[in-house]
Design an enzyme around this catalytic site. Structure first.
Site, PDB file in Angstrom:
ATOM      1  N   ASP A  16      24.073  40.028  74.015  1.00 15.02           N
ATOM      2  CA  ASP A  16      23.600  38.896  73.210  1.00 15.02           C
ATOM      3  C   ASP A  16      22.841  37.889  74.079  1.00 15.02           C
ATOM      4  O   ASP A  16      23.144  37.723  75.257  1.00 15.02           O
ATOM      5  CB  ASP A  16      24.819  38.230  72.547  1.00 15.02           C
ATOM      6  CG  ASP A  16      24.423  37.362  71.374  1.00 15.02           C
ATOM      7  OD1 ASP A  16      23.290  37.506  70.861  1.00 15.02           O
ATOM      8  OD2 ASP A  16      25.248  36.531  70.967  1.00 15.02           O
ATOM      9  N   HIS A  33      13.672  40.553  73.854  1.00 13.98           N
ATOM     10  CA  HIS A  33      14.219  41.904  73.686  1.00 13.98           C
ATOM     11  C   HIS A  33      13.625  42.866  74.727  1.00 13.98           C
ATOM     12  O   HIS A  33      14.318  43.750  75.231  1.00 13.98           O
ATOM     13  CB  HIS A  33      13.985  42.417  72.264  1.00 13.98           C
ATOM     14  CG  HIS A  33      14.739  41.622  71.238  1.00 13.98           C
ATOM     15  ND1 HIS A  33      16.108  41.486  71.276  1.00 13.98           N
ATOM     16  CD2 HIS A  33      14.320  40.893  70.171  1.00 13.98           C
ATOM     17  CE1 HIS A  33      16.507  40.711  70.269  1.00 13.98           C
ATOM     18  NE2 HIS A  33      15.432  40.337  69.587  1.00 13.98           N
ATOM     19  N   LEU A 126      28.096  60.289  82.805  1.00 10.42           N
ATOM     20  CA  LEU A 126      28.376  59.073  82.037  1.00 10.42           C
ATOM     21  C   LEU A 126      28.068  59.276  80.564  1.00 10.42           C
ATOM     22  O   LEU A 126      26.997  59.766  80.211  1.00 10.42           O
ATOM     23  CB  LEU A 126      27.507  57.923  82.576  1.00 10.42           C
ATOM     24  CG  LEU A 126      27.656  56.582  81.868  1.00 10.42           C
ATOM     25  CD1 LEU A 126      29.012  55.947  82.160  1.00 10.42           C
ATOM     26  CD2 LEU A 126      26.538  55.626  82.275  1.00 10.42           C
TER      27      LEU A 126
HETATM   28  C1  IPE Z   1      25.627  40.907  67.746  1.00  8.99           C
HETATM   29  O1  IPE Z   1      24.814  39.853  68.062  1.00  8.99           O
HETATM   30  C2  IPE Z   1      24.786  42.131  67.546  1.00  8.99           C
HETATM   31  C3  IPE Z   1      24.207  42.696  68.757  1.00  8.99           C
HETATM   32  C4  IPE Z   1      24.413  42.283  69.961  1.00  8.99           C
HETATM   33  C5  IPE Z   1      23.354  43.830  68.527  1.00  8.99           C
HETATM   34  P1  IPE Z   1      24.264  38.845  66.966  1.00  8.99           P
HETATM   35  O2  IPE Z   1      23.382  37.900  67.682  1.00  8.99           O
HETATM   36  O3  IPE Z   1      23.679  39.588  65.820  1.00  8.99           O
HETATM   37  O4  IPE Z   1      25.608  38.157  66.482  1.00  8.99           O
HETATM   38  P2  IPE Z   1      25.866  36.774  65.736  1.00  8.99           P
HETATM   39  O5  IPE Z   1      24.944  36.716  64.561  1.00  8.99           O
HETATM   40  O6  IPE Z   1      25.593  35.673  66.722  1.00  8.99           O
HETATM   41  O7  IPE Z   1      27.317  36.815  65.360  1.00  8.99           O
HETATM   42  C1  IPE Z   2      20.224  40.389  71.353  1.00  9.96           C
HETATM   43  O1  IPE Z   2      20.313  39.031  71.402  1.00  9.96           O
HETATM   44  C2  IPE Z   2      21.101  41.010  70.318  1.00  9.96           C
HETATM   45  C3  IPE Z   2      20.373  41.784  69.308  1.00  9.96           C
HETATM   46  C4  IPE Z   2      20.622  41.605  68.034  1.00  9.96           C
HETATM   47  C5  IPE Z   2      19.421  42.798  69.706  1.00  9.96           C
HETATM   48  P1  IPE Z   2      19.884  38.082  70.223  1.00  9.96           P
HETATM   49  O2  IPE Z   2      18.545  38.477  69.690  1.00  9.96           O
HETATM   50  O3  IPE Z   2      20.966  37.973  69.202  1.00  9.96           O
HETATM   51  O4  IPE Z   2      19.749  36.722  71.014  1.00  9.96           O
HETATM   52  P2  IPE Z   2      20.154  35.280  70.523  1.00  9.96           P
HETATM   53  O5  IPE Z   2      21.609  35.326  70.144  1.00  9.96           O
HETATM   54  O6  IPE Z   2      19.294  34.959  69.330  1.00  9.96           O
HETATM   55  O7  IPE Z   2      19.890  34.398  71.694  1.00  9.96           O
HETATM   56 MG    MG Z   3      22.587  36.759  69.058  1.00 13.10          MG
END
Ligand code: IPE
Ligand code: IPE
Ligand code: MG
Length: 240
Positions: A16, A33, A126
């Protein structure tokens, strides 16, 4: 660099913070990303190097479809590029890749690439599970429906576990979430019943090998009881 043993077979990552990493730099979320995808490759390699047997990464949740189309498209494209690189140099990637989640809504191109990589990357050191269009609730519902379609009228915990996407992996010993949020966001709900959690404020694109060392060191300081009492914690025999 820390080396793990059989106590830490499986690490799962909630990757995240890509969006925040980009916004902090005045870049588009898509750029976040792209950077996050580089971290993903480094992290997988490092986990293999330190002796982890199984890595699961949360790449895209069942809820992430609600994001702008350009962002969803970039995440899917980055996965395609990863699979293309892997197909070209399969022997350099000592990983057995499996996608977990519902593949049905994915594009035909991505589905084909996933199938090719899954078929050609067995028997490696892995195991890498990539959670894509994955939701923990959806996974449990899918498992139960699979059992119902086979005529089952009542289920056991074992039957559900055996029908999850991760049936052939041990449950995650450690779940690492970056970017400060302390929640599961529908990730591995069933499998995480006795996982250890490690949260860091570091945004995913900034995660370094040393941060994984810190998570692993933290894991080895924990006492896992699984509901029991350790011998060392047993109450001393009363003199009476
Ligand atoms: C969880 O992250 C999903 C992934 C890392 C793919 P999100 O950014 O979607 O989660 P929330 O919305 O903050 O809970
Ligand atoms: C990556 O981080 C998780 C995915 C859903 C791919 P985010 O895109 O949720 O990043 P934040 O939380 O908005 O910073
Ligand atoms: Mg996020």
């Amino acid at each position: 660099m820390v080396i793990v043993d059989e106590k830490l077979k499986h690490i799962a990552f909630i990757m995240d913070g890509n969006g925040r990493w980009a916004i902090n730099r005045g870049l588009s979320r898509e750029a976040g990303h792209t950077q996050g995808a580089k971290t993903f490759e480094r992290v997988v390699k490092y986990c293999g190097d330190i002796g982890v047997k199984c890595v699961t990464v949360y790449a895209f949740s069942t809820e992430n479809w609600s994001r702008p189309k350009s962002e969803v498209d970039r995440i899917m494209l980055l996965l395609e590029r990863y699979l293309d690189r892997m197909m070209k140099r399969m022997d350099e990637y000592d990983v057995c890749v499996r996608f977990i989640g519902d593949k049905q809504p994915l594009s035909d191109t991505l589905k084909k690439k996933i199938q090719r990589v899954e078929e050609s990357s067995g028997g490696k050191t892995l195991r890498l599970n990539i959670a894509l269009n994955y939701g923990g609730r959806a996974e449990i519902v899918h498992a139960v429906n699979t059992l119902i379609s086979r005529g089952t009228c009542s289920v056991t915990e074992e039957m559900i576990s055996e029908n999850l996407y991760t049936a052939d992996c041990p449950p995650p010993d450690l779940i690492v979430r970056t970017a400060g949020e302390q929640r599961l966001s529908n990730f591995l709900m069933w499998q995480s019943a006795y996982s250890e959690f490690y949260f860091t404020d570091t945004l995913w694109p900034d995660l370094k090998e040393e941060d994984i060392d810190l998570a692993v060191e933290s894991f080895y300081k924990r006492t896992r009881r699984f509901g029991g009492v350790l011998k060392s914690e047993a109450v001393p025999k009363s003199p009476h």
